[in-house]
Each structure stands twice: as C-alpha cells, then as structure tokens.
Design an enzyme around this catalytic site. Structure first.
Site, PDB file in Angstrom:
ATOM      1  N   ASP A  77      -0.106 -17.457  -5.507  1.00  0.00           N
ATOM      2  CA  ASP A  77       0.418 -16.297  -6.233  1.00  0.00           C
ATOM      3  C   ASP A  77      -0.728 -15.574  -6.928  1.00  0.00           C
ATOM      4  O   ASP A  77      -0.908 -15.660  -8.140  1.00  0.00           O
ATOM      5  CB  ASP A  77       1.479 -16.738  -7.244  1.00  0.00           C
ATOM      6  CG  ASP A  77       2.079 -15.555  -8.008  1.00  0.00           C
ATOM      7  OD1 ASP A  77       1.994 -14.423  -7.500  1.00  0.00           O
ATOM      8  OD2 ASP A  77       2.622 -15.775  -9.109  1.00  0.00           O
ATOM      9  N   HIS A 117       0.692  -8.918  -4.125  1.00  0.00           N
ATOM     10  CA  HIS A 117      -0.259  -7.909  -3.646  1.00  0.00           C
ATOM     11  C   HIS A 117       0.529  -6.616  -3.411  1.00  0.00           C
ATOM     12  O   HIS A 117       0.978  -6.330  -2.300  1.00  0.00           O
ATOM     13  CB  HIS A 117      -0.928  -8.388  -2.351  1.00  0.00           C
ATOM     14  CG  HIS A 117      -1.999  -7.475  -1.841  1.00  0.00           C
ATOM     15  ND1 HIS A 117      -3.322  -7.594  -2.213  1.00  0.00           N
ATOM     16  CD2 HIS A 117      -1.952  -6.418  -1.000  1.00  0.00           C
ATOM     17  CE1 HIS A 117      -4.035  -6.663  -1.624  1.00  0.00           C
ATOM     18  NE2 HIS A 117      -3.221  -5.935  -0.866  1.00  0.00           N
ATOM     19  N   GLU A 163       1.406 -10.490  -0.189  1.00  0.00           N
ATOM     20  CA  GLU A 163       1.791  -9.081  -0.086  1.00  0.00           C
ATOM     21  C   GLU A 163       3.288  -9.000   0.178  1.00  0.00           C
ATOM     22  O   GLU A 163       3.913  -9.956   0.644  1.00  0.00           O
ATOM     23  CB  GLU A 163       1.027  -8.376   1.039  1.00  0.00           C
ATOM     24  CG  GLU A 163       1.278  -6.869   1.055  1.00  0.00           C
ATOM     25  CD  GLU A 163       0.406  -6.107   2.041  1.00  0.00           C
ATOM     26  OE1 GLU A 163       0.363  -4.864   1.950  1.00  0.00           O
ATOM     27  OE2 GLU A 163      -0.235  -6.752   2.905  1.00  0.00           O
ATOM     28  N   ASP A 211       0.847  -1.198   0.000  1.00  0.00           N
ATOM     29  CA  ASP A 211       0.000   0.000   0.000  1.00  0.00           C
ATOM     30  C   ASP A 211       0.879   1.243   0.000  1.00  0.00           C
ATOM     31  O   ASP A 211       2.105   1.152  -0.097  1.00  0.00           O
ATOM     32  CB  ASP A 211      -0.916  -0.012   1.226  1.00  0.00           C
ATOM     33  CG  ASP A 211      -0.119   0.030   2.527  1.00  0.00           C
ATOM     34  OD1 ASP A 211      -0.049   1.114   3.136  1.00  0.00           O
ATOM     35  OD2 ASP A 211       0.440  -1.005   2.935  1.00  0.00           O
TER      36      ASP A 211
END
Length: 560
Positions: A534, A489, A543, A167
């Site tokens: 995956d 991710h 992630e 993120d």
C-alpha cells in the site's frame, strides 16, 4: 513462526458461506499432533461457534501452510471476531473485528459504483453529491488539437467521460470493456434501494437509476469520440505524464490532445453502443436509437478498415496495444445480432446488414474466438458469447453459447477447488483483482441458466479474497474496511487535500511481475503471492482502474 487469520474484513451476509483460513509462514505443517481449533466470539464476549479446523495444505505461491474453518451456521446480525488456538489451548491468532449484516453486499455495491462518479472528467463534483471529495470542473476537453501523427488540423470536442485509472487519460478501449460490463449489470441485476452515506448515492435513489446515470455519462463521451466517417478516436491524453497534481493543476500546466483512430477502438464503441440500445430503449427510445445508429456506422467503418493499429504514442498515457481484432468483431456482431429486428430494418439495411449475413459471420467468429474464463480490455471474446447466450431468436446458437460459458464456469470451479486460496488464476498479474472479479462474474452469468450452488459459493469466496481473505490480509477496496488502501496510486487522491482516499476504488492487487521495482516499493515478501504494498509509488500493485471496478460492481450487483 507466525500465524495469521485470513477472512473477509468487511463481513458476511447472514445466509452466506463464512469460511476463513489460518496461515502459518512455513510450508510444512507445524501442528502435526492435531489441527487447531477456533472460536467465533460476539461483542459481549460470548462464544457463538467453535470447531476444529481442517488442513488445506501448503500454498506454493506464499510458502505458507493453511487450515480452513467454517462458521456458516452463525447468522445473527452483529460484530464478531475469530480466535484460534492449538490443541493445548494456546492462542495462535485472533482476527480483526467484522460484521454479519444483511447490507454488506448492497453497501459495498453503492460505494463501488459511486467510484465512477469520482472519476468524472470535465464537470464539477459539488459537495452535496461528492462530500469532502468535491472538486471544480477541469479538463473540459472541448477544443482539443489532434496529435501530430494524425496530420489533421482543427480541434475536436471530447468533453466528459471517466479518467481511466490513476492518471488523467481517457481511453475508448478500456472505457469500452468497463461500459460493457456495467451494461451487463444494468441488464441482468435486480434493482434495489441504496444507502445514504457521505459521497454515497447520487440522488439517494435506486441502484439501477444511479447505474444508468453513470453509464450515460460515459456513453455521451463515447458519442463525442466518433468521427464524421464513423471511426472512433482512440484516446484523449496529456502530452506528458502528469505528476501527482489535481485535475485543475494538470489543466493549467499542460496541453491535452486527441489520438486515434483504430479498429479496436471503433469496434469497442460499436459493441457498447449496440448494448446501450438494448438497455436504454424502453426508458429512453430516442437516445437508444442514437446509440444504435452510431454502432452501425462504427461497424461499417471497421469493415472497411479491418486492421488499423492502435496509436503507438505513449508520451503521457497508456498504450492499450492490441493487434488482434477477431474478438472485437465477434463482440460487435453478436451485440448487433441481438438488436436486429426479426422483420426488415432500414437502419441495418442501410449498412448492408442482414440476419443471414450476421449469422454466417458469427458461426465463423465462434470457431475463432474461444470462450475465456473472464473479460479484459484485450480479450473481449466473452462479450460475444454472453450476447449470444442471452439472445432468444436463434435457439441453436443460444444453446452453443450457453454450453461454452458453462464449460468456462466449470473450469473456474475446478481450478478454485485445487487452489489454497480458492482462486482460478494461473498467475498474479497486473490487475489481478479485476481478473478475480471477472471470473466471479462468469460464474454468476452461467448460473442464470445453469443454477449451481458451487458457482455462487465460489463467487462469494472471490469477494472474500478481494475484501481481506488473501495472503497479505488487506482489503483491496478503498474505504471499505480498516485494512483498505490508504495510499493508492491515484492522482486525485494524492492532490485533493483529503486524508481519506476516495472510497470504492479497487486497487490492482497482488502482481508477481512487480514492474515498479525501480520505484523501490516495500513488498510484503519475496514470494509471488506477497507482491502487494500500500504505497503510492507501487503502480504495479496499488493503482486503481475503471476496468477493475466494473466487474466488481457487476459481481456485487448479481449477488445483491
């Protein structure tokens, strides 16, 4: 019934142990009459090694039966594969191709370190350094408003720093454990030349030069996060979770804000800045002094505010909640003790700190903060133990700390010896690859003063696990092998228009808790040890995060 070979998909260094596994998807031994045989075959088709495999037994977290083979005697550089057959000569399984090369560890180190460069916020990544992953500057974060919970007007400059994970948040607590780990690598690892690859070394220089450059980029962000009173803001966060958009799109679409302060973020900062003083004081004395002064101011704030909780606002970012402060105090005091001159020090005296006072508090800290097998953002006890083990101004404290870390290393060895895949984990948790790398780092740090061939052998075995010798037969580092994650991710990787993900990113790995089942990921099987996929949706297993990359960098650097 299916047989599979588990091995390091990248390869092995000539003198390194070369141990692999044969796995059968049944807990009972299906080859009772005789163990299987293996051959190691080179590019020309020549058999260069063979032998009978030994039984490892059943693996409770995968429901497999395992055999082990060893071809450590093969040292010639080149490409190879492994073939396994039963006692009658029937083929059971064949491995992927792999290399034997004296550049395996160094090349992976350069790539994994460079992943931090790709996590940089607020600056352009030009094509001459970033290759096809170049991108414009975004998230300048130089005029951030304070979160409404802070009841504070005005703006703050929190420019720079690394994006934390997949993120676009920036966190002091997780940045702190990552910086602390990289600073250990900078202090302890030997320097060497790096390789020239696309998106490779920053300037084609040495490992240490590139490492210090990257550390300083995050340190500069840390310094901006310190408030005028010495306390340190907790994080920079968007007001809501970003979709899988680029940093530029995120910057255009939503507002970002600053949150904090807390005792944990302030002490993370203080421990890191004290360590930065040691690492930078020879080459950059003025910068090192800035770091130490900032550490002392932060420590003073924490003493006056010893139990300020983390901000409980998670609208667009992770919580990193931690209500236990003893370990952060221990880390900071131990680091400051290392930097306290034998004589009088005006900077320390201004904060009311003396050698005697720190010693007294550290004695208490050592009783409360037990040594761990590894480090994490929540449990930073080992930073304190390592600092005391490396200091040389108090021999009794050094001996106690070194003994504690050797005990932790021996406990890791004992667990690994009893585990089918050679792991010391109680359970596969979120970020298990980071935990594995941290346990390997503990082994290599203890090995500095208590040399033990088991420590380095098991640490290399942990690398083998991360690079492919695991129950899902996947290399968990992007760009490292044919089996590396293609769909991590990670927002940048899924918004940059480049098919290949950014190289050198460590994904979390096997995670038995599977917190993302509501996203319907396709895990490899129902068993705990097969809890990886995956897929972009699998934030619980796929992630990436800087605190998993950092111990892998440190582990590789000490082996290099």
């Amino acid at each position: 019934m299916k047989f599979s070979i588990r091995h390091n998909h990248v390869g092995y260094e000539p003198k390194a142990p070369k141990v692999f596994l044969l796995a059968c998807d049944t807990p009972e031994n299906p080859l009772k009459e005789m163990s299987p045989w293996f051959q190691v075959i080179d590019e020309s088709g020549t058999v260069v090694a063979d032998g009978q495999m030994s039984e490892k037994g059943s693996c409770k977290y995968t429901d497999e039966f395992l055999w082990q083979g060893d071809f450590s005697q093969v040292a010639r550089l080149g490409k190879y594969k492994i073939s396994v057959m039963d006692a009658k000569g029937n083929s059971l399984a064949e491995s992927f191709d792999f290399e034997i090369s004296d550049r395996i560890v160094v090349n992976q180190l350069a790539m994994t370190l460079k992943s931090f460069y790709f996590q940089r916020s607020g600056v352009e990544l030009p094509a001459d350094k970033a290759g096809k992953w170049a991108r414009p500057a975004a998230h300048l974060d130089d005029h951030l408003e304070f979160h409404p919970s802070m009841n504070r007007t005005g703006t703050w400059n929190a420019h720079g720093g690394w994006y934390d994970a997949g993120d676009y948040g920036k966190y002091i607590v997780n940045g702190g454990v990552s910086l602390g780990t990289l600073l250990l690598a900078a202090e302890l690892a030997a320097d060497h030349a790096t390789t020239h690859t696309e998106g490779g070394p920053f300037h084609g220089g040495s490992f240490r030069m590139n490492l210090l450059e990257e550390i300083r980029f995050e340190l500069d962000f840390f310094l901006r996060m310190q408030d005028d009173d010495g306390g340190v803001f907790f994080k920079v966060s968007p007001i809501r979770w970003d979709g899988f958009v680029s940093p530029t799109q995120s910057d255009m679409n939503q507002k970002r804000q600053i949150l904090g302060k807390s005792t944990t973020s302030t002490l993370n900062f203080a421990g890191v800045m004290a360590h930065a003083h040691r690492v930078f004081k020879q080459a950059y004395p003025a910068y090192a002094k800035t770091c130490l002064d900032a550490a002392l101011r932060a420590y003073r704030w924490a003493l006056e505010n010893p139990e300020v909780t983390y901000p409980h606002n998670t609208e667009g970012s992770g919580g990193y909640g931690d209500e236990h402060f003893d370990d952060e105090f221990f880390w900071t005091r131990a680091m400051l003790f290392r930097e306290l001159p034998q004589g009088a020090s005006q900077a320390f005296e201004q904060q009311g700190l003396t050698r005697e006072k720190l010693l007294q508090e550290l004695e208490s800290d050592m009783e409360k903060c037990l040594v761990q097998m590894g480090l994490s953002w929540r449990d930073t006890d080992n930073f304190g133990w390592i600092a005391l083990a490396l200091q040389d101004s108090d021999s009794a404290m050094q001996a106690k700390a070194r003994g504690a870390l050797v005990s932790a290393a021996d406990a890791i060895v004992e667990r690994c010896s009893a585990d089918a895949y050679g792991l010391s984990l109680d359970k596969f948790v979120w970020g298990s690859n980071g935990e594995i790398a941290n346990h390997g780092l503990t082994l290599l740090i203890a090995n500095l003063w208590n040399p033990d061939p088991r420590y380095t052998e098991i640490a290399r075995g942990m690398l083998d696990f991360i690079y492919g010798k695991n129950p899902v037969s996947r290399c968990f580092v992007t760009g490292a092998a044919h089996s590396s994650p293609k769909f991590p991710h990670h927002r940048i990787c899924h918004s940059d228009g480049v098919e290949d993900p950014i190289p050198g990113l460590v994904v979390g790995g096997i995670n038995a808790d599977r917190q993302d089942l509501h996203r319907f990921p396709h895990y490899s099987g129902p068993q705990p040890g097969l809890s990886y996929t995956d897929e972009r949706c699998s934030f619980a297993s796929n992630e990436t995060a800087i605190n998993w990359n950092a111990p892998l960098v440190a582990l590789l650097s000490l082996l290099a």
